[in-house]
Design an enzyme around this catalytic site. Structure first.
Site, PDB file in Angstrom:
ATOM      1  N   SER A 144      -8.809  12.506 -13.428  1.00 44.93           N
ATOM      2  CA  SER A 144      -7.913  13.160 -12.473  1.00 44.93           C
ATOM      3  C   SER A 144      -7.972  14.671 -12.600  1.00 44.93           C
ATOM      4  CB  SER A 144      -6.464  12.770 -12.771  1.00 44.93           C
ATOM      5  OG  SER A 144      -6.272  11.404 -12.649  1.00 44.93           O
ATOM      6  N   HIS A 165     -13.672  10.299  -7.727  1.00 41.44           N
ATOM      7  CA  HIS A 165     -12.224  10.279  -7.946  1.00 41.44           C
ATOM      8  C   HIS A 165     -11.539   9.432  -6.872  1.00 41.44           C
ATOM      9  CE1 HIS A 165      -8.147  12.448  -8.269  1.00 41.44           C
ATOM     10  NE2 HIS A 165      -8.229  11.519  -9.186  1.00 41.44           N
ATOM     11  N   GLU A 177     -12.964  11.425  -3.745  1.00 38.77           N
ATOM     12  CA  GLU A 177     -13.503  12.778  -3.928  1.00 38.77           C
ATOM     13  C   GLU A 177     -14.789  12.660  -4.747  1.00 38.77           C
ATOM     14  OE1 GLU A 177      -9.430  15.482  -3.928  1.00 38.77           O
ATOM     15  OE2 GLU A 177     -10.034  14.562  -5.800  1.00 38.77           O
ATOM     16  N   ASN A 215      -5.317  16.536  -6.370  1.00 37.16           N
ATOM     17  CA  ASN A 215      -4.427  16.739  -7.524  1.00 37.16           C
ATOM     18  C   ASN A 215      -4.066  18.195  -7.759  1.00 37.16           C
ATOM     19  OD1 ASN A 215      -4.154  14.075  -8.044  1.00 37.16           O
ATOM     20  ND2 ASN A 215      -5.682  13.993  -9.675  1.00 37.16           N
TER      21      ASN A 215
HETATM   22  N1  CAA Z   1      -3.398  -4.035  -3.351  1.00 32.93           N
HETATM   23  C1  CAA Z   1      -3.639  -4.468  -2.113  1.00 32.93           C
HETATM   24  N2  CAA Z   1      -2.879  -4.129  -1.050  1.00 32.93           N
HETATM   25  C2  CAA Z   1      -1.812  -3.363  -1.274  1.00 32.93           C
HETATM   26  C3  CAA Z   1      -1.497  -2.864  -2.566  1.00 32.93           C
HETATM   27  C4  CAA Z   1      -2.337  -3.236  -3.627  1.00 32.93           C
HETATM   28  N3  CAA Z   1      -2.137  -2.820  -4.879  1.00 32.93           N
HETATM   29  N4  CAA Z   1      -0.388  -2.089  -2.468  1.00 32.93           N
HETATM   30  C5  CAA Z   1      -0.031  -2.089  -1.170  1.00 32.93           C
HETATM   31  N5  CAA Z   1      -0.883  -2.850  -0.462  1.00 32.93           N
HETATM   32  C6  CAA Z   1      -0.868  -3.076   0.984  1.00 32.93           C
HETATM   33  C7  CAA Z   1       0.189  -4.085   1.364  1.00 32.93           C
HETATM   34  O1  CAA Z   1      -0.296  -5.402   1.381  1.00 32.93           O
HETATM   35  C8  CAA Z   1       0.593  -3.618   2.753  1.00 32.93           C
HETATM   36  O2  CAA Z   1      -0.271  -4.116   3.730  1.00 32.93           O
HETATM   37  P1  CAA Z   1       0.267  -4.408   5.233  1.00 32.93           P
HETATM   38  O3  CAA Z   1       0.868  -3.110   5.715  1.00 32.93           O
HETATM   39  O4  CAA Z   1      -0.925  -4.797   5.990  1.00 32.93           O
HETATM   40  O5  CAA Z   1       1.279  -5.487   5.046  1.00 32.93           O
HETATM   41  C9  CAA Z   1       0.376  -2.105   2.720  1.00 32.93           C
HETATM   42  O6  CAA Z   1      -0.499  -1.848   1.631  1.00 32.93           O
HETATM   43  C10 CAA Z   1       1.686  -1.383   2.507  1.00 32.93           C
HETATM   44  O7  CAA Z   1       2.300  -1.863   1.325  1.00 32.93           O
HETATM   45  P2  CAA Z   1       3.863  -2.182   1.164  1.00 32.93           P
HETATM   46  O8  CAA Z   1       4.403  -2.672   2.467  1.00 32.93           O
HETATM   47  O9  CAA Z   1       4.042  -3.040  -0.055  1.00 32.93           O
HETATM   48  O10 CAA Z   1       4.522  -0.826   0.752  1.00 32.93           O
HETATM   49  P3  CAA Z   1       4.457   0.594   1.428  1.00 32.93           P
HETATM   50  O11 CAA Z   1       4.409   0.526   2.904  1.00 32.93           O
HETATM   51  O12 CAA Z   1       5.537   1.325   0.751  1.00 32.93           O
HETATM   52  O13 CAA Z   1       3.044   1.197   0.932  1.00 32.93           O
HETATM   53  C11 CAA Z   1       1.767   2.469  -0.588  1.00 32.93           C
HETATM   54  C12 CAA Z   1       2.694   1.259  -0.406  1.00 32.93           C
HETATM   55  C13 CAA Z   1       0.445   2.222   0.134  1.00 32.93           C
HETATM   56  C14 CAA Z   1       1.526   2.573  -2.073  1.00 32.93           C
HETATM   57  C15 CAA Z   1       2.478   3.728   0.026  1.00 32.93           C
HETATM   58  O14 CAA Z   1       3.797   3.831  -0.493  1.00 32.93           O
HETATM   59  C16 CAA Z   1       1.748   5.016  -0.292  1.00 32.93           C
HETATM   60  O15 CAA Z   1       0.779   5.381   0.364  1.00 32.93           O
HETATM   61  N6  CAA Z   1       2.226   5.731  -1.324  1.00 32.93           N
HETATM   62  C17 CAA Z   1       1.613   6.987  -1.755  1.00 32.93           C
HETATM   63  C18 CAA Z   1       0.472   6.682  -2.691  1.00 32.93           C
HETATM   64  C19 CAA Z   1      -0.226   7.934  -3.139  1.00 32.93           C
HETATM   65  O16 CAA Z   1       0.156   9.072  -2.858  1.00 32.93           O
HETATM   66  N7  CAA Z   1      -1.304   7.713  -3.912  1.00 32.93           N
HETATM   67  C20 CAA Z   1      -2.040   8.799  -4.515  1.00 32.93           C
HETATM   68  C21 CAA Z   1      -1.528   9.031  -5.903  1.00 32.93           C
HETATM   69  S1  CAA Z   1      -2.373  10.366  -6.689  1.00 32.93           S
HETATM   70  C22 CAA Z   1      -3.763   9.662  -7.280  1.00 32.93           C
HETATM   71  O17 CAA Z   1      -4.010   8.498  -7.182  1.00 32.93           O
HETATM   72  C23 CAA Z   1      -4.718  10.603  -7.943  1.00 32.93           C
HETATM   73  C24 CAA Z   1      -4.559  10.848  -9.395  1.00 32.93           C
HETATM   74  O18 CAA Z   1      -5.558  11.227 -10.018  1.00 32.93           O
HETATM   75  C25 CAA Z   1      -3.261  10.791 -10.084  1.00 32.93           C
HETATM   76  P1  NAD Z   2      -4.377   3.089 -17.485  1.00 32.79           P
HETATM   77  O1  NAD Z   2      -3.626   3.515 -18.706  1.00 32.79           O
HETATM   78  O2  NAD Z   2      -3.702   2.200 -16.499  1.00 32.79           O
HETATM   79  O3  NAD Z   2      -5.732   2.355 -17.906  1.00 32.79           O
HETATM   80  C1  NAD Z   2      -6.667   2.883 -18.832  1.00 32.79           C
HETATM   81  C2  NAD Z   2      -7.400   1.687 -19.438  1.00 32.79           C
HETATM   82  O4  NAD Z   2      -8.496   2.189 -20.226  1.00 32.79           O
HETATM   83  C3  NAD Z   2      -6.508   0.854 -20.378  1.00 32.79           C
HETATM   84  O5  NAD Z   2      -6.575  -0.506 -19.993  1.00 32.79           O
HETATM   85  C4  NAD Z   2      -7.124   1.086 -21.765  1.00 32.79           C
HETATM   86  O6  NAD Z   2      -7.026  -0.034 -22.610  1.00 32.79           O
HETATM   87  C5  NAD Z   2      -8.577   1.397 -21.403  1.00 32.79           C
HETATM   88  N1  NAD Z   2      -9.301   2.169 -22.409  1.00 32.79           N
HETATM   89  C6  NAD Z   2      -8.871   3.260 -23.084  1.00 32.79           C
HETATM   90  N2  NAD Z   2      -9.856   3.709 -23.896  1.00 32.79           N
HETATM   91  C7  NAD Z   2     -10.922   2.864 -23.719  1.00 32.79           C
HETATM   92  C8  NAD Z   2     -12.239   2.812 -24.260  1.00 32.79           C
HETATM   93  N3  NAD Z   2     -12.666   3.704 -25.157  1.00 32.79           N
HETATM   94  N4  NAD Z   2     -13.067   1.818 -23.821  1.00 32.79           N
HETATM   95  C9  NAD Z   2     -12.652   0.915 -22.895  1.00 32.79           C
HETATM   96  N5  NAD Z   2     -11.417   0.937 -22.345  1.00 32.79           N
HETATM   97  C10 NAD Z   2     -10.571   1.893 -22.753  1.00 32.79           C
HETATM   98  O7  NAD Z   2      -4.884   4.437 -16.809  1.00 32.79           O
HETATM   99  P2  NAD Z   2      -5.274   4.691 -15.266  1.00 32.79           P
HETATM  100  O8  NAD Z   2      -4.073   5.127 -14.541  1.00 32.79           O
HETATM  101  O9  NAD Z   2      -6.090   3.546 -14.779  1.00 32.79           O
HETATM  102  O10 NAD Z   2      -6.206   5.986 -15.422  1.00 32.79           O
HETATM  103  C11 NAD Z   2      -7.561   5.882 -15.810  1.00 32.79           C
HETATM  104  C12 NAD Z   2      -8.301   7.155 -15.434  1.00 32.79           C
HETATM  105  O11 NAD Z   2      -8.202   7.327 -14.012  1.00 32.79           O
HETATM  106  C13 NAD Z   2      -7.737   8.434 -16.056  1.00 32.79           C
HETATM  107  O12 NAD Z   2      -8.797   9.314 -16.286  1.00 32.79           O
HETATM  108  C14 NAD Z   2      -6.802   8.944 -14.966  1.00 32.79           C
HETATM  109  O13 NAD Z   2      -6.585  10.327 -15.060  1.00 32.79           O
HETATM  110  C15 NAD Z   2      -7.599   8.593 -13.729  1.00 32.79           C
HETATM  111  N6  NAD Z   2      -6.812   8.433 -12.488  1.00 32.79           N
HETATM  112  C16 NAD Z   2      -5.567   7.906 -12.529  1.00 32.79           C
HETATM  113  C17 NAD Z   2      -4.862   7.748 -11.334  1.00 32.79           C
HETATM  114  C18 NAD Z   2      -3.491   7.162 -11.306  1.00 32.79           C
HETATM  115  O14 NAD Z   2      -2.804   7.248 -10.268  1.00 32.79           O
HETATM  116  N7  NAD Z   2      -2.999   6.551 -12.355  1.00 32.79           N
HETATM  117  C19 NAD Z   2      -5.462   8.102 -10.115  1.00 32.79           C
HETATM  118  C20 NAD Z   2      -6.783   8.621 -10.119  1.00 32.79           C
HETATM  119  C21 NAD Z   2      -7.444   8.787 -11.324  1.00 32.79           C
END
Ligand code: CAA
Ligand code: NAD
Length: 310
Positions: A144, A165, A177, A215
């Protein structure tokens, strides 16, 4: 559309024509992201191996994939239950599980790493995999926030290394990405773009810059939301309602923090703060640190800003 046509349709380099299509994918880390990436790759016809540390964790990955794939299937085949069952069976049948990372990468065309957000741990892993995988295998990290260049420094094949990503939940979020470093070759970049499209995602390209695109904008917003409640300006619930109804976001920042994982968010911010201590956007938050220390990591641990205990 053939791979070649697709590559040309994006105006990518002609060297892409030479690249072999990615068929075998190994995903290291079967957590939130790894399970989702593996699922989408299997859904789109790839042979997938998921690697994690223990059989128990892999069992949890399988359970989460089964739950998610049945949601996808219900949506995709709402008028044909038999076709839906066939889709689920075929998808699950394409996924293998392994606790031995070196063994699992031997036949891989692409290795996607989705383990803990820690540079040393990722580098140690890739260093080992570099010796075990075929020379043509492409390595990608789903990090991330860590520089892809710093992770790739652990391997010899830096031209066959990039960032892929994905976003949570992977089966739903359409974006990938694709990150190219100074050393990522055109062939590798084109393969990663074509692979993202083969998954049904929309790829965008970004330089190897902190947080890439999403991010870099999203994480400071999330942590500023925590600082807002630390100042006592509003409650988490009201902030969430405000951002959903006032800004049209699908989730409020506290719902999203719990969904992403508070540990992951803290690792991201701590890493940036250490690298750029003078940038106030990267300041961390005491509240976030405290919750992580207490093991309150969000949805995955049953409690974060909200409780998810049944
Ligand atoms: N697997 C499969 N399908 C899923 C699912 C999953 N894990 N989660 C949700 N869905 C599907 C549902 O089946 C549903 O489908 P239909 O509309 O066709 O029925 C649809 O997605 C919507 O789901 P819900 O009705 O349960 O709930 P919702 O409308 O609140 O949507 C959400 C859920 C898609 C997660 C929505 O809330 C959302 O877009 N949230 C924001 C998520 C976001 O910002 N993600 C980025 C995070 S940052 C990141 O990932 C990067 C990083 O490095 C940290
Ligand atoms: P998570 O904690 O849900 O899962 C990480 C997994 O990696 C765990 O099951 C752990 O047991 C396993 N693990 C740790 N060290 C290991 C090793 N040496 N060999 C094999 N398995 C190992 O974490 P996550 O949220 O899936 O995040 C994973 C990566 O994806 C991170 O780099 C995170 O920054 C990135 N990411 C996270 C998100 C998010 O929304 N959580 C979104 C995009 C990218």
């Amino acid at each position: 559309m053939s791979l070649t046509t697709k590559v040309f349709s994006r105006g990518l380099s002609t060297s892409a024509v030479r690249m072999a299509a990615i068929k075998n994918v190994t995903v290291i880390g079967g957590g939130l992201m790894g399970a989702g990436i593996a699922q989408v790759a299997a859904q789109t016809g790839h042979s997938v191996t998921i690697v994690d540390q223990t059989k128990d964790i892999l069992q949890q990955s399988r359970a989460s994939i089964e739950k998610s794939i049945s949601r996808v299937s219900k949506k995709k085949f709402k008028d044909d239950a038999n076709a839906g069952m066939d889709f689920v069976k075929k998808t699950i049948g394409r996924i293998k599980m392994n606790t031995n990372a070196e063994e699992s990468v031997k036949e891989a065309d692409l290795v996607i790493e989705a383990i803990i957000e820690n540079l040393d741990v990722k580098r140690e892993l890739f260093g080992r995999l570099d010796k075990a995988a075929k020379s043509s295998t492409i390595f990608a990290s789903n990090t991330s926030s860590l520089p892809i260049t710093d992770i790739a420094a652990a391997v010899e094949r830096r031209d066959r290394f990039g960032g892929l990503h994905f976003f949570n939940p992977v089966p739903v979020m359409k974006l990938v990405e694709v990150i190219r470093t100074e050393e990522t070759s055109d062939d590798t970049y084109n393969s990663l773009m074509a692979f993202s499209e083969a998954l049904g995602k929309t790829p965008v390209t970004c330089k190897d810059t902190p947080g890439f695109i999403v991010n870099r904008l999203l994480v400071p917003y999330l942590v500023e939301s925590v600082r807002l409640i630390e100042r006592g300006d509003a409650s988490p619930r009201d902030v969430d309602i405000a951002m959903k109804l006032g800004a049209g976001y699908p989730m409020g920042p506290f719902e999203l923090l719990d969904y992403v994982g508070l540990d992951t968010t803290k690792f991201i911010m701590d890493g940036w703060h250490e690298k750029f201590p003078d940038n106030p956007l990267f300041n961390t938050s005491e509240k976030l640190t405290k919750l992580v220390e207490e093991g309150k990591l969000g949805v995955k641990s049953g409690e974060g800003f909200y409780s998810y205990k049944k």
